[in-house]
Design a protein around this motif. Structure first.
Motif, PDB file in Angstrom:
ATOM      1  N   MET A 118     -58.934 -43.834  41.946  1.00  9.58           N
ATOM      2  CA  MET A 118     -60.176 -43.176  42.365  1.00  9.58           C
ATOM      3  C   MET A 118     -59.938 -42.243  43.561  1.00  9.58           C
ATOM      4  O   MET A 118     -60.551 -41.181  43.662  1.00  9.58           O
ATOM      5  N   ALA A 119     -59.022 -42.624  44.449  1.00  4.80           N
ATOM      6  CA  ALA A 119     -58.667 -41.749  45.574  1.00  4.80           C
ATOM      7  C   ALA A 119     -57.963 -40.494  45.064  1.00  4.80           C
ATOM      8  O   ALA A 119     -58.214 -39.380  45.547  1.00  4.80           O
ATOM      9  N   TYR A 120     -57.104 -40.671  44.057  1.00  9.46           N
ATOM     10  CA  TYR A 120     -56.423 -39.508  43.464  1.00  9.46           C
ATOM     11  C   TYR A 120     -57.428 -38.581  42.777  1.00  9.46           C
ATOM     12  O   TYR A 120     -57.313 -37.351  42.851  1.00  9.46           O
ATOM     13  N   ASP A 121     -58.428 -39.182  42.141  1.00  6.37           N
ATOM     14  CA  ASP A 121     -59.488 -38.392  41.494  1.00  6.37           C
ATOM     15  C   ASP A 121     -60.221 -37.533  42.518  1.00  6.37           C
ATOM     16  O   ASP A 121     -60.486 -36.351  42.291  1.00  6.37           O
ATOM     17  N   ARG A 122     -60.575 -38.117  43.676  1.00  9.65           N
ATOM     18  CA  ARG A 122     -61.252 -37.353  44.742  1.00  9.65           C
ATOM     19  C   ARG A 122     -60.323 -36.268  45.308  1.00  9.65           C
ATOM     20  O   ARG A 122     -60.765 -35.169  45.636  1.00  9.65           O
ATOM     21  N   PHE A 123     -59.040 -36.592  45.416  1.00 10.05           N
ATOM     22  CA  PHE A 123     -58.059 -35.616  45.884  1.00 10.05           C
ATOM     23  C   PHE A 123     -57.994 -34.413  44.934  1.00 10.05           C
ATOM     24  O   PHE A 123     -58.025 -33.254  45.360  1.00 10.05           O
ATOM     25  N   ALA A 124     -57.951 -34.704  43.624  1.00 12.59           N
ATOM     26  CA  ALA A 124     -57.885 -33.624  42.635  1.00 12.59           C
ATOM     27  C   ALA A 124     -59.156 -32.785  42.651  1.00 12.59           C
ATOM     28  O   ALA A 124     -59.115 -31.552  42.553  1.00 12.59           O
ATOM     29  N   ARG A 220     -54.854 -35.513  52.882  1.00 15.90           N
ATOM     30  CA  ARG A 220     -54.932 -34.203  52.211  1.00 15.90           C
ATOM     31  C   ARG A 220     -56.385 -33.770  52.024  1.00 15.90           C
ATOM     32  O   ARG A 220     -56.710 -32.576  52.167  1.00 15.90           O
ATOM     33  N   ILE A 221     -57.253 -34.720  51.703  1.00 17.41           N
ATOM     34  CA  ILE A 221     -58.676 -34.407  51.503  1.00 17.41           C
ATOM     35  C   ILE A 221     -59.306 -33.912  52.801  1.00 17.41           C
ATOM     36  O   ILE A 221     -60.042 -32.916  52.814  1.00 17.41           O
ATOM     37  N   VAL A 222     -59.020 -34.607  53.907  1.00 15.76           N
ATOM     38  CA  VAL A 222     -59.577 -34.219  55.214  1.00 15.76           C
ATOM     39  C   VAL A 222     -59.107 -32.820  55.596  1.00 15.76           C
ATOM     40  O   VAL A 222     -59.899 -31.984  56.071  1.00 15.76           O
ATOM     41  N   ILE A 223     -57.836 -32.529  55.374  1.00 12.74           N
ATOM     42  CA  ILE A 223     -57.302 -31.192  55.683  1.00 12.74           C
ATOM     43  C   ILE A 223     -58.017 -30.133  54.851  1.00 12.74           C
ATOM     44  O   ILE A 223     -58.407 -29.069  55.352  1.00 12.74           O
ATOM     45  N   ALA A 224     -58.214 -30.426  53.554  1.00  9.87           N
ATOM     46  CA  ALA A 224     -58.892 -29.480  52.660  1.00  9.87           C
ATOM     47  C   ALA A 224     -60.343 -29.257  53.090  1.00  9.87           C
ATOM     48  O   ALA A 224     -60.843 -28.121  53.066  1.00  9.87           O
ATOM     49  N   ILE A 225     -61.034 -30.323  53.502  1.00  7.33           N
ATOM     50  CA  ILE A 225     -62.439 -30.204  53.938  1.00  7.33           C
ATOM     51  C   ILE A 225     -62.534 -29.376  55.215  1.00  7.33           C
ATOM     52  O   ILE A 225     -63.421 -28.517  55.354  1.00  7.33           O
ATOM     53  N   LEU A 226     -61.625 -29.613  56.146  1.00  9.37           N
ATOM     54  CA  LEU A 226     -61.638 -28.858  57.412  1.00  9.37           C
ATOM     55  C   LEU A 226     -61.362 -27.379  57.201  1.00  9.37           C
ATOM     56  O   LEU A 226     -61.807 -26.529  57.988  1.00  9.37           O
ATOM     57  N   ASN A 227     -60.634 -27.050  56.140  1.00  2.00           N
ATOM     58  CA  ASN A 227     -60.310 -25.646  55.845  1.00  2.00           C
ATOM     59  C   ASN A 227     -61.387 -24.921  55.055  1.00  2.00           C
ATOM     60  O   ASN A 227     -61.279 -23.718  54.808  1.00  2.00           O
ATOM     61  N   MET A 228     -62.433 -25.651  54.648  1.00  2.00           N
ATOM     62  CA  MET A 228     -63.536 -25.021  53.915  1.00  2.00           C
ATOM     63  C   MET A 228     -64.366 -24.170  54.864  1.00  2.00           C
ATOM     64  O   MET A 228     -64.645 -24.572  55.989  1.00  2.00           O
ATOM     65  N   HIS A 229     -64.792 -23.005  54.396  1.00  2.00           N
ATOM     66  CA  HIS A 229     -65.574 -22.082  55.230  1.00  2.00           C
ATOM     67  C   HIS A 229     -67.057 -22.422  55.209  1.00  2.00           C
ATOM     68  O   HIS A 229     -67.780 -22.158  56.163  1.00  2.00           O
ATOM     69  N   SER A 230     -67.520 -23.013  54.123  1.00  8.87           N
ATOM     70  CA  SER A 230     -68.946 -23.319  53.975  1.00  8.87           C
ATOM     71  C   SER A 230     -69.264 -24.712  54.520  1.00  8.87           C
ATOM     72  O   SER A 230     -68.628 -25.707  54.142  1.00  8.87           O
ATOM     73  N   ALA A 231     -70.266 -24.779  55.409  1.00  6.13           N
ATOM     74  CA  ALA A 231     -70.701 -26.076  55.949  1.00  6.13           C
ATOM     75  C   ALA A 231     -71.288 -26.947  54.844  1.00  6.13           C
ATOM     76  O   ALA A 231     -71.084 -28.163  54.812  1.00  6.13           O
ATOM     77  N   GLU A 232     -72.002 -26.306  53.921  1.00  4.72           N
ATOM     78  CA  GLU A 232     -72.591 -27.037  52.795  1.00  4.72           C
ATOM     79  C   GLU A 232     -71.505 -27.618  51.901  1.00  4.72           C
ATOM     80  O   GLU A 232     -71.608 -28.751  51.436  1.00  4.72           O
ATOM     81  N   GLY A 233     -70.446 -26.833  51.692  1.00  4.09           N
ATOM     82  CA  GLY A 233     -69.321 -27.292  50.878  1.00  4.09           C
ATOM     83  C   GLY A 233     -68.618 -28.474  51.523  1.00  4.09           C
ATOM     84  O   GLY A 233     -68.248 -29.439  50.849  1.00  4.09           O
ATOM     85  N   ARG A 234     -68.442 -28.398  52.859  1.00  2.00           N
ATOM     86  CA  ARG A 234     -67.799 -29.506  53.575  1.00  2.00           C
ATOM     87  C   ARG A 234     -68.630 -30.779  53.466  1.00  2.00           C
ATOM     88  O   ARG A 234     -68.093 -31.868  53.238  1.00  2.00           O
TER      89      ARG A 234
END
Length: 313
Positions: A118-124, A220-234
């Protein structure tokens, strides 16, 4: 692998939860309510996902498997524990004891591996959104889930075989509320070094490996979220992970507490196992329902359709 029965013991006596004399009726009522809520909550999630085509996605496919596991895992020890509390029937057959050991480690290991999937699913979904449907297609999802169940069956078969091929020729009183490897092995007449070594290695290795893989996925997920430009997307990405992180914490947290605080192990081991066997399976559907608009919407739809169908008669 056939289990060779070298034992003269044909049944065991479960001594129950330590230091609870005189509280049996109260504990029976509390655990019965927890068990009923576990069955009801997880059955509702299964019905909601099956009945709503919008929930036929990898995340909810894994959630359905988790609900099945929670029902099974809580049923390994809770019904017998309730019988012990209500009618003081502490006797369990050799076959019943073997079944408890096998299914406890089979379902526990499967749940541990499923959390990793399930963690891998969220990562993907968060780190590779454009390729998500390709990475997590139906075939891959089915193979991942089948792999968790199959791997865990081998794991549990090895542990159960090693436990019950030992000779049991003395006391048959298990100083616990259900049959688990270490309380049972204490009663063996033979050399228990192999089963103790294999158990410590396997039972420690599987959760540690899963935990590290989950941790790597969420870094990896946290890094990807921090790199998102949209606050709504994060916010949306983070919200999809909160439920999973909550149940992972409930699963790994108590175990970590015991292993990192050896001086407290004897005091904590029984409450922690009761929490894991009885309380956690009840909390999992609650966590996913309260924090998930899709599941809540599907349950409302399901309830609405039942009311309409009754009204039509």
């Amino acid at each position: 692998m056939a289990i060779k029965n070298h034992t003269s013991v044909t049944e065991f006596i479960l001594l129950g939860i330590p230091h609870t004399e005189g509280q049996e009726t109260l504990l029976f009522v509390v655990f019965l309510i927890f068990y009923f809520c576990t069955l009801l909550g997880n059955m509702l999630i299964l019905l909601a996902v099956v009945s709503d085509s919008h929930l036929h996605t990898p995340m909810y496919f894994f959630l359905c498997n988790l609900s099945v596991l929670d029902i099974g895992f809580s049923s390994v020890s809770t019904p017998k524990m309730l019988a012990n509390l209500l009618v003081r029937n502490r006797v369990i057959s050799l076959g019943g004891c073997m079944s408890q050991v096998f299914f406890y480690h089979f379902l526990g290991s499967t749940e541990c591996l499923l959390y990793t999937v399930m963690a891998y699913d969220r990562f993907a979904a968060i780190c590779h959104p454009l390729n998500y449907t390709i990475i997590m297609n139906r075939r891959i999802c089915a193979m991942l889930v089948a792999g968790t169940w199959l791997t865990s069956s081998f794991h549990a078969t090895i542990l159960t075989t090693l436990t019950f091929q030992l000779p049991y020729c003395g006391s048959n009183e298990v100083d616990y509320f259900f049959c688990d490897i270490f309380p049972v092995v204490k009663l063996a007449c033979g050399n228990t070094l192999i089963i103790e070594t294999v158990s410590f290695t396997n039972i420690g290795l599987v959760p540690m490996t899963c935990f590290l893989l989950i941790l790597a996925s969420y870094i990896r997920i946290v890094i990807a979220i921090l790199n998102m430009h949209s606050a709504e997307g994060r916010q949306k990405a983070a919200s999809t992970c909160v439920s999973h992180l909550s149940v992972v914490t409930l699963f790994f947290g108590p175990c970590a507490l015991i292993y990192t605080q050896p001086s407290l192990s004897e005091v904590l081991v029984t409450p922690v196992q009761i929490f894991g066997n009885v309380v956690t399976p009840m909390l999992n559907p609650t966590i996913y329902t309260l924090r998930n608009k899709d599941v809540k919407g599907a349950l409302k739809k399901l309830a609405g359709s039942q009311i309409i169908s009754k009204g039509s008669y």
